[in-house]
Design a protein around this motif. Structure first.
Motif, short mmCIF file in Angstrom:
data_model
loop_
_atom_site.label_atom_id
_atom_site.label_comp_id
_atom_site.label_asym_id
_atom_site.label_seq_id
_atom_site.Cartn_x
_atom_site.Cartn_y
_atom_site.Cartn_z
N VAL A 1 0.77 -0.98 0.19
CA VAL A 1 0.31 -0.27 0.07
C VAL A 1 1.10 1.08 -0.10
CG1 VAL A 1 0.18 -0.56 1.93
CG2 VAL A 1 -1.21 0.87 1.24
N CYS A 2 0.27 2.44 -1.18
CA CYS A 2 0.77 3.51 -1.24
C CYS A 2 0.31 4.77 -0.53
CB CYS A 2 1.91 3.78 -2.22
SG CYS A 2 2.79 5.02 -2.71
N GLY A 3 0.84 5.54 0.12
CA GLY A 3 -0.09 6.98 0.18
C GLY A 3 1.05 8.50 -0.55
N VAL A 4 0.69 9.16 -0.59
CA VAL A 4 1.13 10.25 -1.30
C VAL A 4 0.59 11.37 -0.20
CG1 VAL A 4 2.10 12.22 -3.08
CG2 VAL A 4 1.71 8.84 -3.65
N ARG A 5 1.67 12.38 0.43
CA ARG A 5 0.89 13.36 1.46
C ARG A 5 2.30 14.13 0.80
NH1 ARG A 5 -3.31 14.89 3.93
NH2 ARG A 5 -2.41 16.62 5.65
N GLY A 6 1.08 15.79 0.73
CA GLY A 6 2.09 16.90 0.21
C GLY A 6 2.24 17.83 1.89
N GLU A 7 3.66 18.46 1.34
CA GLU A 7 3.77 19.17 2.64
C GLU A 7 3.95 20.52 1.76
OE1 GLU A 7 2.86 19.35 6.10
OE2 GLU A 7 2.33 16.78 5.58
N VAL A 8 4.12 20.99 2.15
CA VAL A 8 4.47 23.02 2.00
C VAL A 8 5.94 23.18 2.14
CG1 VAL A 8 4.05 25.23 1.56
CG2 VAL A 8 2.51 23.95 1.64
N LYS B 1 11.29 10.27 -14.54
CA LYS B 1 11.00 12.07 -14.43
C LYS B 1 9.50 12.52 -15.28
CE LYS B 1 15.71 14.58 -15.29
NZ LYS B 1 16.22 14.88 -16.54
N LEU B 2 8.87 11.41 -14.14
CA LEU B 2 7.21 11.29 -14.25
C LEU B 2 6.33 13.07 -13.93
CD1 LEU B 2 6.66 7.68 -13.83
CD2 LEU B 2 6.68 8.77 -15.66
N ILE B 3 6.85 13.62 -12.33
CA ILE B 3 6.59 14.69 -11.89
C ILE B 3 7.06 15.87 -12.28
CG2 ILE B 3 5.63 15.53 -9.84
CD1 ILE B 3 7.24 12.70 -8.64
N PRO B 4 6.04 16.68 -12.87
CA PRO B 4 5.82 17.57 -13.76
C PRO B 4 6.62 18.97 -12.57
CG PRO B 4 4.13 17.32 -14.76
CD PRO B 4 4.63 16.50 -13.63
N SER B 5 7.76 19.57 -12.70
CA SER B 5 8.20 20.49 -11.62
C SER B 5 7.09 21.57 -11.45
CB SER B 5 9.44 21.58 -11.79
OG SER B 5 10.44 20.68 -11.95
N LYS B 6 6.68 21.90 -12.32
CA LYS B 6 5.23 23.32 -12.28
C LYS B 6 4.61 22.90 -11.19
CE LYS B 6 2.44 22.38 -16.13
NZ LYS B 6 2.24 23.00 -17.61
N SER B 7 4.25 21.46 -11.45
CA SER B 7 2.84 21.34 -10.26
C SER B 7 3.35 21.36 -8.64
CB SER B 7 2.68 19.39 -10.60
OG SER B 7 4.00 18.71 -10.50
N LEU B 8 4.56 21.34 -8.79
CA LEU B 8 4.96 21.33 -7.89
C LEU B 8 5.57 23.02 -6.62
CD1 LEU B 8 6.79 18.14 -7.13
CD2 LEU B 8 4.42 18.75 -6.66
N ARG B 9 5.04 23.83 -7.88
CA ARG B 9 5.64 24.99 -7.61
C ARG B 9 4.13 25.91 -6.72
NH1 ARG B 9 8.03 25.79 -13.42
NH2 ARG B 9 9.99 24.95 -13.16
N TYR C 1 5.71 13.15 0.01
CA TYR C 1 6.13 12.50 1.01
C TYR C 1 5.54 11.45 0.20
CZ TYR C 1 8.50 15.82 4.51
OH TYR C 1 9.01 16.60 4.09
N ILE C 2 6.40 9.76 -0.10
CA ILE C 2 5.49 8.85 -0.52
C ILE C 2 6.20 7.47 0.16
CG2 ILE C 2 5.42 7.21 -2.60
CD1 ILE C 2 6.93 9.52 -4.26
N ASP C 3 5.06 6.68 0.86
CA ASP C 3 5.44 5.95 1.80
C ASP C 3 4.51 4.94 0.87
OD1 ASP C 3 6.63 7.15 4.33
OD2 ASP C 3 5.45 8.19 4.04
#
Length: 327
Positions: free
Chosen positions: A75-82, A158-166, A182-184
């Motif tokens: 099981v994988c969870g993704v959580r975004g932090e600033v 490089k699947l994640i576009p940098s602009k989506s994290l800006r 954070y990918i666990d």
């Protein structure tokens, strides 16, 4: 005339389970020398286990996925932090209750921002009871090695576009902060080839991830996030990439030579010393090849690449069925 005594029973006759424990390599070789060649699990040498996929099972993560292949399940969870770049703000976040969105889109620039600013943090943990050989405690060498491989794959593709994290200042479009992902991954059941299942779970979780809309507010000198789920945006994952792992056993020239086993289970991984991993991309392209142990042969790698491209189609169909065009 005396009758002949009955032939003595063979004292070295063992049931299959005992034979497998006493002589694991011979046990596997005998299976592969049968006609047709069959592995102890009943699969053919080139047969992969059927995968299953479920997404958004974790309510407190921005994206999640559960992947199962045979008796291997993760099981994988993704959580975004600033991550704030401003000095003295302490990374303060403000959640708006109302208001208009002032953030503008910014063109993706050159350079690997994700690698340079460490915007992706990957971790794999072994769940208690996932295998009989695992005991709770500090992270094992195995878990750390798989984590490193997953992280390299994520950065290399490089699947994640940098602009989506800006996170931008809407007035100047200057980058003021970033989302850190954070990918666990937690292994809840392990029966070999955890890399393929873990990688598929990461990719599915990222494609299901949606982050809150956020921008930099000059008045509060902090990041503003809108709480409405309707404002959340996907990461815009670019393309697909799937791994296919193989174990190779050498039966000897007189017994058929090398045999490539697709998607090895835990028993086969313990017997085979040679491993191959192929990361297949769209358009039957190859993005990554890893090989360890044994003596490399071109035909051997070519066969693995062929099987990996066929495996890619299976994962692609499964993702299309579960995720559709998300990401």
């Amino acid at each position: 005339m005396a009758t002949a005594p009955p032939p003595p029973s063979n004292p070295l006759s063992f049931p299959p389970a005992t034979f497998q424990k006493l002589a694991p390599k011979t046990f596997l070789e005998r299976h592969l020398q049968s006609t047709p060649a069959t592995r102890p699990s009943g699969r053919g040498p080139d047969t992969f286990r059927i995968p299953s996929l479920h997404t958004n099972s974790l309510s407190h993560a921005h994206g999640s996925a559960v992947v199962r292949t045979g008796d291997t399940a993760v099981v994988c969870g993704v959580r975004g932090e600033v991550l704030s770049l401003a000095v003295g703000t302490g990374g303060r976040i403000v959640v708006l209750r109302s208001g208009e969105d002032g953030r503008r889109e910014n063109e993706e620039g050159e350079g690997d921002e994700i690698r340079e600013r460490a915007l992706v943090v990957t971790n794999l943990e072994m769940g208690t009871g996932c295998t009989r050989d695992y005991h709770p405690g500090p992270p094992t060498d195995f878990a750390q090695a798989v984590t490193a491989r997953l992280h390299r794959l994520l950065l290399a593709n490089k699947l994640i576009p940098s602009k989506s994290l800006r996170i931008l200042d809407p007035n100047t479009e200057e980058i003021k902060a970033y989302w850190v992902l954070y990918i666990d991954v937690i292994v809840i059941s392990l029966d070999g080839n955890v890399l393929d299942a873990a990688w598929a779970s990461i990719l599915a979780a990222l494609r299901s991830t949606k982050l809150p809309q956020a921008y930099w507010d000059q008045d509060t000198e902090g990041v503003v996030c809108y709480p409405e789920v309707s404002r959340y945006k996907p990461l815009g994952i670019k393309g697909l990439a799937f791994t296919a792992s193989f174990a190779v056993i050498d039966l000897g020239a007189e017994k058929g030579g090398k045999v490539i086993l697709s998607d090895p289970d835990e028993f086969e991984e313990g017997v085979c010393e040679e491993r191959v991993m192929v990361c297949a991309l769209e358009g039957e392209r190859v993005g990554w090849i890893e090989k360890g142990g044994g003596v490399g042969q071109v035909a051997e790698v070519v066969e693995c690449v062929h099987r990996a491209t066929e495996r890619f189609k299976v994962w692609e169909q499964l993702f299309a069925k579960v995720l559709g065009s998300s990401g």
